[in-house]
Design a protein around this motif. Structure first.
Motif, PDB file in Angstrom:
ATOM      1  N   LEU A 161      64.008  -0.443  83.801  1.00  0.00           N
ATOM      2  CA  LEU A 161      65.171  -0.623  84.963  1.00  0.00           C
ATOM      3  C   LEU A 161      65.266  -2.618  84.794  1.00  0.00           C
ATOM      4  N   TYR A 162      65.143  -2.854  84.141  1.00  0.00           N
ATOM      5  CA  TYR A 162      65.111  -4.669  84.233  1.00  0.00           C
ATOM      6  C   TYR A 162      66.586  -4.797  82.914  1.00  0.00           C
ATOM      7  N   GLU A 163      66.871  -3.755  81.806  1.00  0.00           N
ATOM      8  CA  GLU A 163      67.749  -3.284  81.291  1.00  0.00           C
ATOM      9  C   GLU A 163      69.471  -2.574  81.772  1.00  0.00           C
ATOM     10  N   GLN A 164      68.570  -2.050  83.215  1.00  0.00           N
ATOM     11  CA  GLN A 164      69.533  -1.308  83.311  1.00  0.00           C
ATOM     12  C   GLN A 164      70.663  -2.584  84.780  1.00  0.00           C
ATOM     13  N   ARG A 165      70.086  -3.344  85.238  1.00  0.00           N
ATOM     14  CA  ARG A 165      70.113  -4.241  86.014  1.00  0.00           C
ATOM     15  C   ARG A 165      70.991  -5.063  84.970  1.00  0.00           C
ATOM     16  N   ARG A 166      70.525  -4.797  83.890  1.00  0.00           N
ATOM     17  CA  ARG A 166      71.177  -7.050  82.969  1.00  0.00           C
ATOM     18  C   ARG A 166      72.680  -5.906  82.429  1.00  0.00           C
ATOM     19  N   GLN A 167      72.438  -4.657  81.865  1.00  0.00           N
ATOM     20  CA  GLN A 167      73.524  -3.717  82.231  1.00  0.00           C
ATOM     21  C   GLN A 167      74.430  -3.752  83.170  1.00  0.00           C
ATOM     22  N   LEU A 168      73.987  -3.274  83.983  1.00  0.00           N
ATOM     23  CA  LEU A 168      75.640  -3.618  85.532  1.00  0.00           C
ATOM     24  C   LEU A 168      75.791  -5.164  85.849  1.00  0.00           C
ATOM     25  N   HIS A 169      74.692  -5.882  85.149  1.00  0.00           N
ATOM     26  CA  HIS A 169      75.218  -7.329  85.535  1.00  0.00           C
ATOM     27  C   HIS A 169      76.303  -7.615  84.556  1.00  0.00           C
ATOM     28  N   GLN A 170      76.109  -6.963  83.555  1.00  0.00           N
ATOM     29  CA  GLN A 170      77.797  -6.958  82.270  1.00  0.00           C
ATOM     30  C   GLN A 170      78.302  -6.719  82.954  1.00  0.00           C
ATOM     31  N   ARG A 171      78.475  -5.060  83.669  1.00  0.00           N
ATOM     32  CA  ARG A 171      79.728  -4.583  83.856  1.00  0.00           C
ATOM     33  C   ARG A 171      80.458  -5.313  85.018  1.00  0.00           C
ATOM     34  N   ASN A 172      79.296  -5.197  85.933  1.00  0.00           N
ATOM     35  CA  ASN A 172      80.057  -6.673  86.939  1.00  0.00           C
ATOM     36  C   ASN A 172      80.919  -7.758  86.836  1.00  0.00           C
ATOM     37  N   ALA A 173      80.372  -9.124  85.282  1.00  0.00           N
ATOM     38  CA  ALA A 173      80.914  -9.743  84.835  1.00  0.00           C
ATOM     39  C   ALA A 173      82.212  -9.482  83.915  1.00  0.00           C
ATOM     40  N   VAL A 174      81.473  -8.879  83.923  1.00  0.00           N
ATOM     41  CA  VAL A 174      83.197  -7.528  82.676  1.00  0.00           C
ATOM     42  C   VAL A 174      84.317  -7.697  83.630  1.00  0.00           C
ATOM     43  N   LEU A 175      84.272  -6.405  84.697  1.00  0.00           N
ATOM     44  CA  LEU A 175      84.770  -6.023  86.087  1.00  0.00           C
ATOM     45  C   LEU A 175      85.250  -7.076  86.228  1.00  0.00           C
ATOM     46  N   GLU A 176      84.698  -8.457  86.746  1.00  0.00           N
ATOM     47  CA  GLU A 176      85.251 -10.036  87.726  1.00  0.00           C
ATOM     48  C   GLU A 176      86.447 -10.822  86.224  1.00  0.00           C
ATOM     49  N   ARG A 177      86.142 -10.912  85.011  1.00  0.00           N
ATOM     50  CA  ARG A 177      86.740 -11.071  84.284  1.00  0.00           C
ATOM     51  C   ARG A 177      88.209 -10.088  84.137  1.00  0.00           C
ATOM     52  N   LEU A 178      88.011  -9.159  84.060  1.00  0.00           N
ATOM     53  CA  LEU A 178      89.775  -8.282  83.799  1.00  0.00           C
ATOM     54  C   LEU A 178      89.894  -8.986  84.937  1.00  0.00           C
ATOM     55  N   LEU A 179      89.397  -8.457  86.550  1.00  0.00           N
ATOM     56  CA  LEU A 179      89.984  -8.438  87.248  1.00  0.00           C
ATOM     57  C   LEU A 179      90.634 -10.611  87.653  1.00  0.00           C
ATOM     58  N   GLU A 180      89.545 -11.226  87.334  1.00  0.00           N
ATOM     59  CA  GLU A 180      90.582 -12.872  86.907  1.00  0.00           C
ATOM     60  C   GLU A 180      91.716 -12.401  85.819  1.00  0.00           C
ATOM     61  N   ILE A 181      91.736 -12.145  84.914  1.00  0.00           N
ATOM     62  CA  ILE A 181      92.841 -12.710  84.168  1.00  0.00           C
ATOM     63  C   ILE A 181      94.109 -10.722  84.637  1.00  0.00           C
ATOM     64  N   ASN A 182      93.908 -10.403  85.516  1.00  0.00           N
ATOM     65  CA  ASN A 182      94.843  -9.256  85.720  1.00  0.00           C
ATOM     66  C   ASN A 182      95.724 -10.451  87.028  1.00  0.00           C
ATOM     67  N   GLU A 183      94.667 -10.801  87.730  1.00  0.00           N
ATOM     68  CA  GLU A 183      95.397 -11.685  88.963  1.00  0.00           C
ATOM     69  C   GLU A 183      96.320 -12.313  88.338  1.00  0.00           C
ATOM     70  N   LYS A 184      95.807 -13.527  86.873  1.00  0.00           N
ATOM     71  CA  LYS A 184      96.647 -14.405  86.625  1.00  0.00           C
ATOM     72  C   LYS A 184      97.369 -14.152  85.923  1.00  0.00           C
ATOM     73  N   LEU A 185      97.280 -12.745  85.152  1.00  0.00           N
ATOM     74  CA  LEU A 185      98.872 -12.081  84.668  1.00  0.00           C
ATOM     75  C   LEU A 185      99.621 -11.507  85.892  1.00  0.00           C
ATOM     76  N   ALA A 186      99.688 -11.360  86.541  1.00  0.00           N
ATOM     77  CA  ALA A 186      99.977 -10.902  88.198  1.00  0.00           C
ATOM     78  C   ALA A 186     100.983 -12.102  88.141  1.00  0.00           C
ATOM     79  N   ALA A 187     100.653 -13.079  88.733  1.00  0.00           N
ATOM     80  CA  ALA A 187     101.358 -14.237  88.920  1.00  0.00           C
ATOM     81  C   ALA A 187     102.178 -14.623  87.646  1.00  0.00           C
TER      82      ALA A 187
END
Length: 356
Positions: A161-187
């Motif tokens: 369960l802990y590893e699943q939560r950690r992987q989910l957190h990592q995925r969310n971090a990747v998504l947030e980073r992609l979103l941040e980069i996408n917004e900067k590239l769009a700007a």
């Protein structure tokens, strides 16, 4: 593109292009969980008997699981301050601060509030104490001596369960980073697009609207004049003997004169008047809301204040016309052009209006 945006683009490429053929999309939807770096999971074991700690560690510890041991509540809290744990195994019977009290302390701290707790006890406990344990945050009770297979099985559940939560957190971090980069590239793309549009509409040498843009503005001004019944005056300006400036002072001086002339005219214009370059040393001056008499005054003010530039003295001739009802832009410009020719035939360095 700026170095910061280039670096962000590299991050996007590193995420989406993988050597193993798996894309970030697969990672993000969970089809490739091994793509995330897997670190050992910490398990906290608290017992005041050293032998119990050693036995539990021997059962649970492996490359993927690290057992953190403490003999007291104080030692456990110190470990919890510096380590994330997937599960806490707490002995109920401990001196000073027992397992229930330690669990309550853990529940009172944001960092450890969500850590699952399994109580270990050597005595059968009554329902009241069991209730207190669950109230303190326990997810289970195990009675000593604990069957190693039972302990391993229960711990494995919480590790997974802990590893699943950690992987989910990592995925969310990747998504947030992609979103941040996408917004900067769009700007950056919006900025580049705006600059490209501006460049397409602007004369590179003088910084004023180019021929295409000034003619578009003139059409718009003429249409507005028809709708709002406001006057519109237009002037065509031509620098006198400009070839002689290039021949005598050089083309760089000629370019400097053109740029300085535009700056000089714009500094003496009132909004919404606009100056544009229609070619070579010829310019179009739009003066919406301005009658012909006032337009002549504006040009004479420009002429009186004109100063030599880059070692070259220069003058200009101008032809003016005020838009007539039902007149097209080509007709209006033709009237101003004819007036310009008359100004040149009259000796240059003057302004003429079209004949009635």
């Amino acid at each position: 593109m700026s170095s910061d945006v280039e670096a962000q683009t590299d991050v996007v490429h590193s995420i989406w292009r993988r050597d193993d053929g798996q894309g970030a999309a697969d990672v993000l939807i969970g089809s490739n969980p091994s793509a995330f770096e897997s670190e050992p999971v910490n398990i906290l074991v608290v017992d005041d008997v050293e032998d119990n700690l050693l036995a539990t560690k021997a059962i649970l510890e492996r490359p993927s699981i690290v057992v953190l041991s403490a003999t007291s509540a104080a030692g456990a809290q110190e470990l919890l301050r510096t380590n994330d744990v997937a599960l806490a195994l707490l002995d109920v019977q401990m001196p000073e601060v027992n397992g229930f009290a330690l669990a309550e302390l853990m529940r009172s701290t944001e960092r450890t509030r969500s850590v699952p707790i399994i109580f270990l006890t050597g005595n059968r406990i009554d329902p009241a104490r069991t209730f207190r344990g669950y109230e303190a945050g326990a997810v289970d009770f195990l009675f000593k001596p604990v069957d190693p297979r039972v302990l391993e099985s229960k711990v494995r559940v919480f590790v997974e369960l802990y590893e699943q939560r950690r992987q989910l957190h990592q995925r969310n971090a990747v998504l947030e980073r992609l979103l941040e980069i996408n917004e900067k590239l769009a700007a950056k793309l919006r900025q580049d697009h705006g600059e490209a549009v501006q460049e397409a509409l602007t004369d590179a040498l003088t910084g004023v609207p180019n021929r295409r843009h000034i003619l578009q503005l003139a059409e718009t001004a003429l249409a507005d004049r028809r709708k709002q019944s406001q006057p519109l005056s237009l002037a065509i300006l031509d620098l006198d003997h400009f070839k002689a400036i290039n021949d005598t002072h050089g083309h760089s001086a000629g370019d400097a004169v053109l740029h300085a002339f535009c700056q000089h005219v714009r500094a003496r214009m009132r909004s919404p008047s606009v100056l544009g370059r229609v070619g070579g040393e010829e310019f179009l001056l739009l003066m919406p809301g301005t009658v012909l008499e006032d337009a002549c005054y504006v040009l004479e003010r420009v002429r009186r204040t004109l100063q030599p530039h880059a070692g070259a003295a220069y003058t200009f001739s101008a032809g003016l016309a005020q838009a007539r009802p039902g007149e097209s832009l080509s007709q209006l410009m033709d009237g101003a052009d004819q007036a310009l020719y008359r100004a040149k035939r009259s000796g240059r360095n003057c302004s003429m209006t079209r004949l009635l």
